[in-house]
Design an enzyme around this catalytic site. Sequence first.
Site, PDB file in Angstrom:
ATOM      1  N   HIS A 100       0.811  -1.217   0.000  1.00  0.00           N
ATOM      2  CA  HIS A 100       0.000   0.000   0.000  1.00  0.00           C
ATOM      3  C   HIS A 100       0.849   1.273   0.000  1.00  0.00           C
ATOM      4  O   HIS A 100       0.343   2.350  -0.303  1.00  0.00           O
ATOM      5  CB  HIS A 100      -0.989   0.000   1.178  1.00  0.00           C
ATOM      6  CG  HIS A 100      -0.402   0.311   2.507  1.00  0.00           C
ATOM      7  ND1 HIS A 100      -0.109  -0.659   3.455  1.00  0.00           N
ATOM      8  CD2 HIS A 100      -0.060   1.490   3.094  1.00  0.00           C
ATOM      9  CE1 HIS A 100       0.378  -0.088   4.535  1.00  0.00           C
ATOM     10  NE2 HIS A 100       0.421   1.216   4.335  1.00  0.00           N
ATOM     11  N   ASP A 130       0.217  -7.600   1.455  1.00  0.00           N
ATOM     12  CA  ASP A 130       0.604  -6.199   1.617  1.00  0.00           C
ATOM     13  C   ASP A 130       2.119  -6.048   1.637  1.00  0.00           C
ATOM     14  O   ASP A 130       2.684  -5.357   2.482  1.00  0.00           O
ATOM     15  CB  ASP A 130      -0.007  -5.590   2.887  1.00  0.00           C
ATOM     16  CG  ASP A 130       0.084  -4.058   2.874  1.00  0.00           C
ATOM     17  OD1 ASP A 130       0.226  -3.486   1.779  1.00  0.00           O
ATOM     18  OD2 ASP A 130       0.027  -3.443   3.958  1.00  0.00           O
ATOM     19  N   SER A 208       4.684   2.429   7.959  1.00  0.00           N
ATOM     20  CA  SER A 208       4.313   1.296   7.109  1.00  0.00           C
ATOM     21  C   SER A 208       5.492   0.795   6.288  1.00  0.00           C
ATOM     22  O   SER A 208       6.169   1.570   5.615  1.00  0.00           O
ATOM     23  CB  SER A 208       3.174   1.698   6.167  1.00  0.00           C
ATOM     24  OG  SER A 208       1.997   1.964   6.879  1.00  0.00           O
TER      25      SER A 208
END
Length: 362
Positions: A100, A130, A208
Amino acid sequence: MNRRTVLVLAVIAAVLLIFAAGSIRQAPWSGPAARAVTERGALSDAEKANVEIFEKVSPSVVQVVTQTAANPLSEEQEGGAASGTGIVWDNDGHVVTNNHVVQNASQVAIRFASGEAVRAEIVGTAPNYDLAVLRIRSARNLPPPLALGSSADLKVGQFAYAIGNPFGLDQSMSSGIISALKRRLPTSSGREISNVIQTDTAINPGNSGGPLLDSAGRLIGVTTAILSPSGSNAGIGFAIPVDIVNRVVPELIRNGRVPTPGIGIVTANEAVATRIGAEGLIVVRTTPGSPAERAGIRGVDMSTGELGDVITAVDGKPVHRLSDLADQLEQIGVGKKVRLSVNREGSARDVEVAIVDIGRTQ
């Protein structure tokens, strides 16, 4: 003026001189000297461990900045949603981050802890996990890859550390513990990642794709998401287990994608099975030409509404939802066969089905 008056005036003058001298000595522009620094003792063992982890790992943690066609690279973006974190994976210049972080990116830049910024290209992505792999185009002094740990033997309560770029603040370290294991985390692809690590280590937007570390400074997970009403750290963060990362990343480097093991079925939501009292995974239909169809798996009769097959186990291991089946198929792998235990009209039977890469046909 008599002698007594002169004497009194002399005394007054002397007193005034004393006060004046005292005032001069206490003038603010000539205040007291700076206080001496008190020497501290040695750092505690816990502090030393924290410092050692950061100094060893931080050079291999990078900032990932993306560009889309509508939003060119800018300092503003680097401090916002277009900024994430990455991990130096090997000596060939591969960097691991979240899917993402680079999703829909037309260009990607990497900034090292040294301040050096370079361009990178996307080698492959795995939305089901992911995860994404980038390759650095050029770098003068590539930091060493992170040491890998294992997520199979993690314990709730052990220390965990994160290093990343929360809100664009690069090289930030936070610490906490592993709060829970074997969580399930939905992904943007509609599937679930299993065995996800939950931690109270502070994770915020910008973290992230960064590393979750154990107390030995080994990689045990890749931070991926937080659960927070405000969008900031609320003590519930998640990381993709390193055992999954270590399986997916080599596939991405070799092929640019990861196979999606499947048998070609569409299943009902687990809430439906609960509502009608079915124990297992209800098959709604099979995909034409799929291994499930060839093996004779039956779906719901759409004309009557009668149930077909309900899958209750995979190679003897019970299944209750689609993610249970997906986990088993991933462990067995594409090209092999699996034994399904199914319940059909109240009778139990076993069916052998081949596992294929259903991602090729999606």
